[in-house]
Scaffold this active site. Structure first.
Site, PDB file in Angstrom:
ATOM      1  N   CYS A  77      29.889 -24.333 -12.122  1.00 20.89           N
ATOM      2  CA  CYS A  77      30.014 -23.244 -11.406  1.00 20.89           C
ATOM      3  C   CYS A  77      30.077 -23.958 -10.849  1.00 20.89           C
ATOM      4  O   CYS A  77      29.032 -24.617  -9.867  1.00 20.89           O
ATOM      5  CB  CYS A  77      29.105 -22.270 -11.677  1.00 20.89           C
ATOM      6  SG  CYS A  77      29.330 -21.045 -10.592  1.00 20.89           S
ATOM      7  N   CYS A  83      24.214 -19.255  -5.668  1.00 19.49           N
ATOM      8  CA  CYS A  83      23.788 -18.349  -6.294  1.00 19.49           C
ATOM      9  C   CYS A  83      22.843 -18.545  -6.950  1.00 19.49           C
ATOM     10  O   CYS A  83      22.335 -19.521  -7.407  1.00 19.49           O
ATOM     11  CB  CYS A  83      24.736 -18.210  -7.707  1.00 19.49           C
ATOM     12  SG  CYS A  83      25.128 -16.484  -9.189  1.00 19.49           S
ATOM     13  N   CYS A  86      22.008 -18.253 -12.130  1.00 16.39           N
ATOM     14  CA  CYS A  86      21.172 -19.658 -13.342  1.00 16.39           C
ATOM     15  C   CYS A  86      20.542 -20.189 -12.493  1.00 16.39           C
ATOM     16  O   CYS A  86      20.903 -19.713 -10.895  1.00 16.39           O
ATOM     17  CB  CYS A  86      22.898 -20.025 -13.586  1.00 16.39           C
ATOM     18  SG  CYS A  86      24.177 -18.866 -14.145  1.00 16.39           S
ATOM     19  N   CYS A 164      32.419 -15.912 -13.046  1.00 15.33           N
ATOM     20  CA  CYS A 164      30.997 -16.235 -13.959  1.00 15.33           C
ATOM     21  C   CYS A 164      31.147 -17.170 -14.619  1.00 15.33           C
ATOM     22  O   CYS A 164      31.495 -16.794 -15.924  1.00 15.33           O
ATOM     23  CB  CYS A 164      29.978 -15.424 -13.509  1.00 15.33           C
ATOM     24  SG  CYS A 164      28.418 -15.868 -13.933  1.00 15.33           S
ATOM     25  N   GLN A 287      21.674  -5.928 -26.839  1.00 13.51           N
ATOM     26  CA  GLN A 287      21.454  -7.317 -26.253  1.00 13.51           C
ATOM     27  C   GLN A 287      22.867  -8.306 -25.211  1.00 13.51           C
ATOM     28  O   GLN A 287      24.076  -7.613 -25.999  1.00 13.51           O
ATOM     29  CB  GLN A 287      21.690  -7.771 -27.876  1.00 13.51           C
ATOM     30  CG  GLN A 287      20.065  -8.073 -28.384  1.00 13.51           C
ATOM     31  CD  GLN A 287      18.467  -8.526 -27.694  1.00 13.51           C
ATOM     32  OE1 GLN A 287      19.358  -9.298 -26.729  1.00 13.51           O
ATOM     33  NE2 GLN A 287      17.338  -8.039 -27.782  1.00 13.51           N
ATOM     34  N   TYR A 316       7.086  -1.168 -30.823  1.00 13.79           N
ATOM     35  CA  TYR A 316       8.549  -1.596 -28.521  1.00 13.79           C
ATOM     36  C   TYR A 316       9.600  -1.157 -29.808  1.00 13.79           C
ATOM     37  O   TYR A 316      10.103  -2.296 -29.729  1.00 13.79           O
ATOM     38  CB  TYR A 316       7.726  -2.073 -28.151  1.00 13.79           C
ATOM     39  CG  TYR A 316       6.502  -2.791 -27.886  1.00 13.79           C
ATOM     40  CD1 TYR A 316       5.961  -1.765 -26.348  1.00 13.79           C
ATOM     41  CD2 TYR A 316       5.650  -3.512 -28.043  1.00 13.79           C
ATOM     42  CE1 TYR A 316       4.735  -1.871 -25.809  1.00 13.79           C
ATOM     43  CE2 TYR A 316       4.041  -3.482 -28.061  1.00 13.79           C
ATOM     44  CZ  TYR A 316       4.097  -2.561 -26.943  1.00 13.79           C
ATOM     45  OH  TYR A 316       3.194  -2.556 -25.471  1.00 13.79           O
ATOM     46  N   GLU A 337       8.460   4.468 -29.687  1.00 14.05           N
ATOM     47  CA  GLU A 337       9.142   3.886 -28.020  1.00 14.05           C
ATOM     48  C   GLU A 337       8.632   4.752 -26.816  1.00 14.05           C
ATOM     49  O   GLU A 337       8.401   6.174 -27.625  1.00 14.05           O
ATOM     50  CB  GLU A 337      10.216   3.634 -28.283  1.00 14.05           C
ATOM     51  CG  GLU A 337      11.321   3.243 -27.170  1.00 14.05           C
ATOM     52  CD  GLU A 337      10.461   1.733 -26.204  1.00 14.05           C
ATOM     53  OE1 GLU A 337       9.911   1.953 -25.493  1.00 14.05           O
ATOM     54  OE2 GLU A 337      10.949   0.793 -27.143  1.00 14.05           O
ATOM     55  N   ASP A 385       7.921  -5.823 -29.968  1.00 14.72           N
ATOM     56  CA  ASP A 385       8.774  -6.354 -29.308  1.00 14.72           C
ATOM     57  C   ASP A 385       8.626  -6.472 -27.609  1.00 14.72           C
ATOM     58  O   ASP A 385       9.238  -4.982 -27.291  1.00 14.72           O
ATOM     59  CB  ASP A 385      10.451  -6.628 -29.455  1.00 14.72           C
ATOM     60  CG  ASP A 385      11.320  -7.277 -28.905  1.00 14.72           C
ATOM     61  OD1 ASP A 385      10.846  -8.393 -27.926  1.00 14.72           O
ATOM     62  OD2 ASP A 385      12.297  -7.146 -28.718  1.00 14.72           O
ATOM     63  N   CYS A 412       9.682 -12.073 -24.147  1.00 15.95           N
ATOM     64  CA  CYS A 412      10.611 -12.856 -23.537  1.00 15.95           C
ATOM     65  C   CYS A 412       9.980 -13.358 -22.215  1.00 15.95           C
ATOM     66  O   CYS A 412      10.236 -13.859 -21.468  1.00 15.95           O
ATOM     67  CB  CYS A 412      11.560 -11.591 -22.918  1.00 15.95           C
ATOM     68  SG  CYS A 412      10.779 -10.307 -21.967  1.00 15.95           S
TER      69      CYS A 412
END
Length: 459
Positions: A77, A83, A86, A164, A287, A316, A337, A385, A412
């Site tokens: 990039c 930026c 990333c 991008c 996702q 979750y 949830e 999750d 995550c």
């Protein structure tokens, strides 16, 4: 008297880099004092200029690489250096995978108290670029022109870009169209300092077959040149299936406001995952890398060990993506949830896919699960999750108290996952394997799927 630090602001120092931080910055020591240096890589010897000093660490800018890492790469990039989208494109993809494994394994061993060897090699992405199906780009004034781009890391200064590297092509075409259109029609971007102007963000979502949903977010109740937005966007972007106008008049970082209307086209976007079809709205969670999400969900189902006879709780469940995937191999799935809108989407997705044996509850999982257990529900598997903060202690206690044979934990955040794995151990559950999945190449983020089993099943 204050202790004398070995470094000072403005000073330039030579040091070796040993590790990567959670934001991709190199970490090294000078005379035992920790320095964080963006752009530096483990295994390198560098010269760095100190920009900020604290009691226990300093931040520094990379001045010169004296000995380069063999994993150092030239970013694809052109605006990568400024930026903030990333963080590790200066690292080869193989190096990125190793760094993500080390982050996961380090958390599991240091925080969780388990051997690093239970962490498997990271599942690589077949496409490390062009994978994102969702874009939300701020609009601002740069050099006297309206420009679109991403924020410089740690600021709201826009780094202009018309393409991008990690976005799908349809989103990049929307990005280029929006900037050209706003300059041609003299449409002022919103200025968060003065409160003047209109357009704040351009959002794009790509679904099945490359179909594109566009959302124009303004601070004003009206959309300047509304008719022209519709006609010219439709002419320029043949993959377009819907255009929305969203109003976000509140200050802050929340992109979408509560007021929205469809200007043209379909209300939802069809997006498939694991053979299921989901209707995605501007507000829906879905996702952003479906190709890797399928590998993530396949791993979760494999760890769950389903034979078709099990009762599964998805603690979750969000909009039901994992729940509905599990329902294809389980006898009964119960999704929980706390967000009512997500549960409404989950029920709608279940109906759309003809799945009748998945039920959904808008509730706090930590409060509902003990009630379900008292009523006689005994799940074979519990799937978690959670958000980055991890599971609440109430959910962990409730999950262990229901005594499922397996707990499949999707995370995550390696640090909060490892903390929760440690909390589950005295509750009778042992961590046996962890599979990292690279959902977000070029960034430091890594997803984990893990399996915890009841200790009396091991003995």
């Amino acid at each position: 008297m204050k202790a004398q630090l070995p470094v000072r602001p403005g000073g330039v120092y030579t040091l070796a880099i040993d590790d990567l931080g959670i934001h991709g910055e190199g970490i090294g020591k000078y005379e035992g004092f920790t320095l964080f240096v963006p752009g530096a890589l483990p295994g390198e010897t560098i010269r760095a200029k100190v920009t900020l000093c604290k009691k226990s660490y300093a931040a520094a800018s990379l001045e010169e690489v004296l000995t380069a890492s063999p994993d150092r790469d030239r970013p694809a990039c052109p605006v990568y250096a400024g930026c903030g989208g990333c963080q590790i494109s200066h690292l080869t993809y193989e190096g990125q995978l190793r760094a993500k494994w080390q982050r996961a394994a380090g958390a599991v061993s240091r925080i969780g108290g388990y051997p690093a060897e239970i962490v498997r090699p990271v599942l690589p992405a077949p496409h490390p670029f062009g994978y994102r199906n969702k874009m939300a780009v701020p609009v601002g004034r740069v050099g006297g022109r309206t420009r679109l781009g991403y924020y410089r890391q740690g600021s709201h200064a826009i780094i202009p870009t018309l393409s991008c590297a990690i976005q799908q092509d349809a989103n990049n075409r929307l990005l280029l169209f929006a900037e050209t259109f706003m300059n041609q029609h003299g449409i002022a971007p919103y200025d968060e300092k003065t409160g003047r102007g209109s357009v704040r963000h351009i959002m794009g979502r790509v679904g099945d077959g490359g179909a594109l949903m566009a959302v124009i977010v303004t601070a004003t109740a009206d959309l300047p040149a509304e008719a022209e937005w519709i006609s010219e966007m439709r002419a320029a972007l043949p993959e377009l299936v819907s255009i929305y106008h969203n109003v976000q008049s509140r200050p802050g970082n929340v992109i979408l406001g509560p007021k929205i209307r469809c200007l043209w086209g379909r209300k939802t976007l069809a997006a498939s995952l694991c053979g299921l079809t989901f209707e995605v709205s501007p507000y829906s969670f879905f996702q952003v890398n479906p190709e890797q999400a399928e590998r993530l969900y396949d791993t979760a189902m494999d760890f769950a060990g389903l034979t078709g006879c099990e009762t599964v709780i998805d603690a979750y469940c969000g909009t039901g993506t994992i729940s509905l995937c599990l329902a294809r191999k389980a006898r009964r799935v119960i999704g929980i949830e706390i967000v009512p809108d997500a549960i409404r989407d989950a029920k709608k997705n279940a109906r759309a896919n003809g799945i009748a044996h998945a039920e959904f509850y808008a509730a706090d999982a930590g409060a509902l699960m003990p009630k379900l257990y008292a009523e006689g529900l005994s799940p074979d598997v519990i799937v978690c999750d959670p958000v980055r903060a991890g599971c609440s202690e109430d959910v962990l206690r409730a999950a262990a108290g229901m005594r499922p044979r397996r707990i499949v934990y999707v995370s995550c955040n390696p640090a909060t996952f490892a903390r929760d794995a440690a909390r589950l151990r005295p509750l009778g559950y042992t961590l046996v394997k962890v599979q990292p999945v690279d959902m977000f190449p070029q960034t430091t983020h890594v997803e984990l799927v893990s399996l915890l089993v009841r200790e009396d099943d091991i003995l």
